[in-house]
Design a protein around this motif. Structure first.
Motif, PDB file in Angstrom:
ATOM      1  N   TYR A  30     -45.706 -20.833  28.040  1.00  0.00           N
ATOM      2  CA  TYR A  30     -44.570 -20.604  27.142  1.00  0.00           C
ATOM      3  C   TYR A  30     -43.859 -19.306  27.524  1.00  0.00           C
ATOM      4  N   LYS A  31     -44.645 -18.276  27.829  1.00  0.00           N
ATOM      5  CA  LYS A  31     -44.053 -16.993  28.218  1.00  0.00           C
ATOM      6  C   LYS A  31     -43.314 -17.113  29.544  1.00  0.00           C
ATOM      7  N   ILE A  32     -43.966 -17.682  30.539  1.00  0.00           N
ATOM      8  CA  ILE A  32     -43.339 -17.824  31.851  1.00  0.00           C
ATOM      9  C   ILE A  32     -42.097 -18.708  31.755  1.00  0.00           C
ATOM     10  N   GLY A  33     -42.212 -19.789  30.974  1.00  0.00           N
ATOM     11  CA  GLY A  33     -41.096 -20.717  30.837  1.00  0.00           C
ATOM     12  C   GLY A  33     -39.861 -20.074  30.249  1.00  0.00           C
ATOM     13  N   ASN A  34     -40.031 -19.248  29.222  1.00  0.00           N
ATOM     14  CA  ASN A  34     -38.870 -18.608  28.598  1.00  0.00           C
ATOM     15  C   ASN A  34     -38.298 -17.494  29.467  1.00  0.00           C
ATOM     16  N   GLN A  35     -39.140 -16.815  30.244  1.00  0.00           N
ATOM     17  CA  GLN A  35     -38.606 -15.821  31.171  1.00  0.00           C
ATOM     18  C   GLN A  35     -37.755 -16.502  32.239  1.00  0.00           C
ATOM     19  N   ILE A  36     -38.240 -17.618  32.766  1.00  0.00           N
ATOM     20  CA  ILE A  36     -37.464 -18.360  33.770  1.00  0.00           C
ATOM     21  C   ILE A  36     -36.174 -18.905  33.158  1.00  0.00           C
ATOM     22  N   PHE A  37     -36.256 -19.363  31.912  1.00  0.00           N
ATOM     23  CA  PHE A  37     -35.070 -19.874  31.216  1.00  0.00           C
ATOM     24  C   PHE A  37     -33.963 -18.819  31.183  1.00  0.00           C
ATOM     25  N   LEU A  38     -34.332 -17.595  30.835  1.00  0.00           N
ATOM     26  CA  LEU A  38     -33.336 -16.515  30.787  1.00  0.00           C
ATOM     27  C   LEU A  38     -32.809 -16.185  32.176  1.00  0.00           C
ATOM     28  N   GLY A  67     -29.780  -5.962  32.401  1.00  0.00           N
ATOM     29  CA  GLY A  67     -31.142  -6.451  32.575  1.00  0.00           C
ATOM     30  C   GLY A  67     -31.567  -7.320  31.412  1.00  0.00           C
ATOM     31  N   LEU A  68     -32.608  -8.114  31.634  1.00  0.00           N
ATOM     32  CA  LEU A  68     -33.124  -8.980  30.570  1.00  0.00           C
ATOM     33  C   LEU A  68     -34.629  -9.120  30.723  1.00  0.00           C
ATOM     34  N   SER A  69     -35.291  -9.411  29.606  1.00  0.00           N
ATOM     35  CA  SER A  69     -36.745  -9.592  29.646  1.00  0.00           C
ATOM     36  C   SER A  69     -37.182 -10.442  28.467  1.00  0.00           C
ATOM     37  N   PHE A  70     -38.366 -11.018  28.615  1.00  0.00           N
ATOM     38  CA  PHE A  70     -38.984 -11.781  27.533  1.00  0.00           C
ATOM     39  C   PHE A  70     -40.374 -11.205  27.318  1.00  0.00           C
ATOM     40  N   GLU A  71     -40.618 -10.659  26.135  1.00  0.00           N
ATOM     41  CA  GLU A  71     -41.892 -10.007  25.826  1.00  0.00           C
ATOM     42  C   GLU A  71     -42.694 -10.879  24.872  1.00  0.00           C
ATOM     43  N   LEU A  72     -43.990 -11.019  25.164  1.00  0.00           N
ATOM     44  CA  LEU A  72     -44.840 -11.844  24.318  1.00  0.00           C
ATOM     45  C   LEU A  72     -46.195 -11.192  24.131  1.00  0.00           C
ATOM     46  N   ASP A  73     -46.627 -11.152  22.888  1.00  0.00           N
ATOM     47  CA  ASP A  73     -47.942 -10.663  22.503  1.00  0.00           C
ATOM     48  C   ASP A  73     -48.473 -11.659  21.475  1.00  0.00           C
ATOM     49  N   GLU A  74     -49.741 -11.569  21.137  1.00  0.00           N
ATOM     50  CA  GLU A  74     -50.279 -12.483  20.128  1.00  0.00           C
ATOM     51  C   GLU A  74     -49.573 -12.323  18.789  1.00  0.00           C
ATOM     52  N   ARG A  75     -48.983 -11.139  18.546  1.00  0.00           N
ATOM     53  CA  ARG A  75     -48.409 -10.844  17.230  1.00  0.00           C
ATOM     54  C   ARG A  75     -46.889 -10.854  17.191  1.00  0.00           C
ATOM     55  N   PHE A  76     -46.231 -10.986  18.320  1.00  0.00           N
ATOM     56  CA  PHE A  76     -44.760 -10.981  18.329  1.00  0.00           C
ATOM     57  C   PHE A  76     -44.271 -11.542  19.655  1.00  0.00           C
ATOM     58  N   HIS A  77     -43.010 -11.940  19.686  1.00  0.00           N
ATOM     59  CA  HIS A  77     -42.348 -12.256  20.949  1.00  0.00           C
ATOM     60  C   HIS A  77     -40.845 -12.155  20.735  1.00  0.00           C
ATOM     61  N   PRO A  89     -49.417 -18.175  40.136  1.00  0.00           N
ATOM     62  CA  PRO A  89     -48.830 -19.144  41.072  1.00  0.00           C
ATOM     63  C   PRO A  89     -49.076 -20.596  40.682  1.00  0.00           C
ATOM     64  N   GLU A  90     -50.282 -20.892  40.235  1.00  0.00           N
ATOM     65  CA  GLU A  90     -50.605 -22.263  39.833  1.00  0.00           C
ATOM     66  C   GLU A  90     -49.781 -22.690  38.627  1.00  0.00           C
ATOM     67  N   LEU A  91     -49.685 -21.813  37.617  1.00  0.00           N
ATOM     68  CA  LEU A  91     -48.914 -22.146  36.417  1.00  0.00           C
ATOM     69  C   LEU A  91     -47.435 -22.287  36.740  1.00  0.00           C
ATOM     70  N   LEU A  92     -46.953 -21.437  37.627  1.00  0.00           N
ATOM     71  CA  LEU A  92     -45.544 -21.489  38.013  1.00  0.00           C
ATOM     72  C   LEU A  92     -45.220 -22.809  38.712  1.00  0.00           C
ATOM     73  N   ILE A 106     -39.572 -26.131  30.665  1.00  0.00           N
ATOM     74  CA  ILE A 106     -38.778 -24.949  30.339  1.00  0.00           C
ATOM     75  C   ILE A 106     -37.811 -25.263  29.202  1.00  0.00           C
ATOM     76  N   GLU A 107     -37.215 -26.438  29.241  1.00  0.00           N
ATOM     77  CA  GLU A 107     -36.309 -26.836  28.162  1.00  0.00           C
ATOM     78  C   GLU A 107     -37.045 -26.919  26.831  1.00  0.00           C
ATOM     79  N   LYS A 108     -38.263 -27.425  26.855  1.00  0.00           N
ATOM     80  CA  LYS A 108     -39.055 -27.547  25.630  1.00  0.00           C
ATOM     81  C   LYS A 108     -39.372 -26.164  25.049  1.00  0.00           C
ATOM     82  N   SER A 109     -39.794 -25.222  25.905  1.00  0.00           N
ATOM     83  CA  SER A 109     -40.102 -23.866  25.444  1.00  0.00           C
ATOM     84  C   SER A 109     -38.850 -23.173  24.918  1.00  0.00           C
ATOM     85  N   ALA A 110     -37.743 -23.331  25.652  1.00  0.00           N
ATOM     86  CA  ALA A 110     -36.493 -22.693  25.246  1.00  0.00           C
ATOM     87  C   ALA A 110     -35.989 -23.248  23.924  1.00  0.00           C
TER      88      ALA A 110
END
Length: 427
Positions: free
Chosen positions: A277-285, A310-320, A395-398, A406-410
């Motif tokens: 989910y984190k990787i997908g939304n970073q790629i989406f942006l 610049g842009l970034s997507f931050e994710l933690d167990e408690r926020f994103h 690499p494997e997840l990517l 990516i569309e689903k996560s976005a």
């Protein structure tokens, strides 16, 4: 000890959980001459409200206490730990984030002595009211330095507006008032809960023999006594409704825009799904607004953005959350353009399979290039642990991620997000 070979990187990671609960990771690098160690606790600036050891109710501590504790651990009754590392020919440092505090060393020699020093100084606190008062002045000067940095004020100001009345709205270093409120007793209470081995991990990489280094670490930890401890009970993160459209006037040459997207959806509980989910939304942006997108070129040519964008997507167990920042002569138009692109991404020419494959190749190229830096590996590894997944699984997840994923996560993120703008303008 458990070992795992990562075929795509050619690395073998060894993992061991010691009897006291400390998780240790070993990444041998026979072709390198430098050893790098990182000792991390899952304790950051967000952890101001928790149940102290021996207590039954939550207690709130001053903002900035995790960062303050990081500073104070280097000072011992017999001198400054930094001087001891220097005597061994090593460099040392530390850093505090929202959810972690890490202590590190880098050395060409005396790797065993440096590992021992890292473990010993972090696991032997020495706080007095006198040295706490001394540190208060030092950290207040550090806070003031950040106040003079307009880019830092932009990011900090956006977080304050995105997450009002929450620890995320506060500076990691705290404020002069909260720093002055910290006592030696406060530091010990925080240390007892969050610096227990069960809440920490050690990462070592370099030209050492794994079994020898592992035996050395085991022996070091066996000499220390730690009482059994449960997982720290922290207060859940909650924030008030975000405040959008606020403006701050500072001594800057050009307006600065920060556009924040506060995630309100529920994160996947399963580690693999959360990491994707984190990787997908970073790629989406990156697909829509990154430097390989046509939109980036158009915005640049129109003068709406420059190299500061610049842009970034931050994710933690408690926020994103997602963040866009940049200098621009027309903050309002840039903000509207970015938001409109987010709403219509499904028909965007940059949201394509061809562009995705280009981005994947670029990301993998950057990833494999970064493996030449032990410092980068260690810092990324400590911040990218998702239960049994870590930095080396990227690499494997990517490769697994499809445009549909990516569309689903976005879609999940955009549907519930709250949009916040914060602008700094010239006085």
């Amino acid at each position: 000890m458990h070992s795992k070979f990562y075929k795509k990187t050619g690395e073998t990671l060894y993992t061991e959980i010691l009897p006291n609960g400390l998780t240790v990771y070993y990444l041998p690098k026979a072709d390198y001459n430098r050893t790098y160690g990182l000792f991390t606790t899952n304790f950051g600036s967000l952890d101001t409200t928790f149940i102290p050891k021996g207590a039954s109710t939550f207690q709130t501590f001053p903002e900035g206490i995790a960062h303050f504790l990081e500073h104070k651990l280097f000072e011992k009754e017999d001198g400054d730990v930094m001087d001891k590392f220097s005597a061994l020919g090593a460099q040392t440092n530390a850093f505090t984030s929202f959810s972690r505090t890490s202590y590190l060393f880098s050395t060409l020699e005396n790797s065993y002595a440096c590992t021992e020093l890292l473990l010993d100084f972090v696991q032997s606190p020495y706080f007095t009211q006198e040295n706490v008062r001394k540190e208060q002045g030092i950290i207040q000067q550090e806070i003031q330095m950040y106040q003079d940095d307009s880019d830092w004020r932009l990011f900090a100001g956006l977080l304050e507006k995105m997450y009002p009345a929450s620890p995320l709205a506060a500076d990691i270093a705290g404020t002069p008032a909260t720093i002055n409120a910290i006592t030696a007793d406060d530091l010990y209470k925080n240390y007892e809960v969050f610096y227990h081995p069960t809440n920490m991990n050690l990462f070592l990489t370099g030209p050492f023999e794994v079994e020898e280094m592992a035996a050395f670490v085991r022996e070091n930890q066996a000499t220390k006594c730690f009482e059994a401890q449960e997982v720290p009970l922290r207060q859940e993160l909650s924030a008030a409704e975000p405040k959008s459209g606020e403006v701050l006037a500072l001594e800057v040459a050009m307006p600065k825009l920060a556009l924040g997207l506060r995630g309100e959806d529920f994160l996947p509980q399963e580690a693999r799904a959360r990491m994707k989910y984190k990787i997908g939304n970073q790629i989406f942006l990156d697909l829509l607004f990154g430097r390989t997108s046509q939109r980036y070129e158009e915005l640049y040519n129109q003068g709406l953005i420059d190299d500061s964008f610049g842009l970034s997507f931050e994710l933690d167990e408690r926020f994103h959350f997602a963040v866009f920042t940049g200098d621009t002569e027309n903050p309002k138009k840039l903000s509207e353009t970015l938001q409109e692109a987010l709403k219509s991404y499904k028909i965007d020419r940059d949201f394509s399979e061809e562009h995705l494959q280009l981005l994947k190749r670029e990301m993998l190229g950057d990833y494999f290039s970064s493996l030449n830096s032990l410092e980068y590996i260690a810092s990324q590894f400590s911040s990218e642990i998702y239960e049994d997944l870590n930095f080396f699984d990227l690499p494997e997840l990517l490769n697994e991620l499809t445009l549909a994923d990516i569309e689903k996560s976005a879609e999940q993120f955009i549907k519930a997000m709250k949009v916040v703008t914060f602008t700094i303008v010239p006085k």
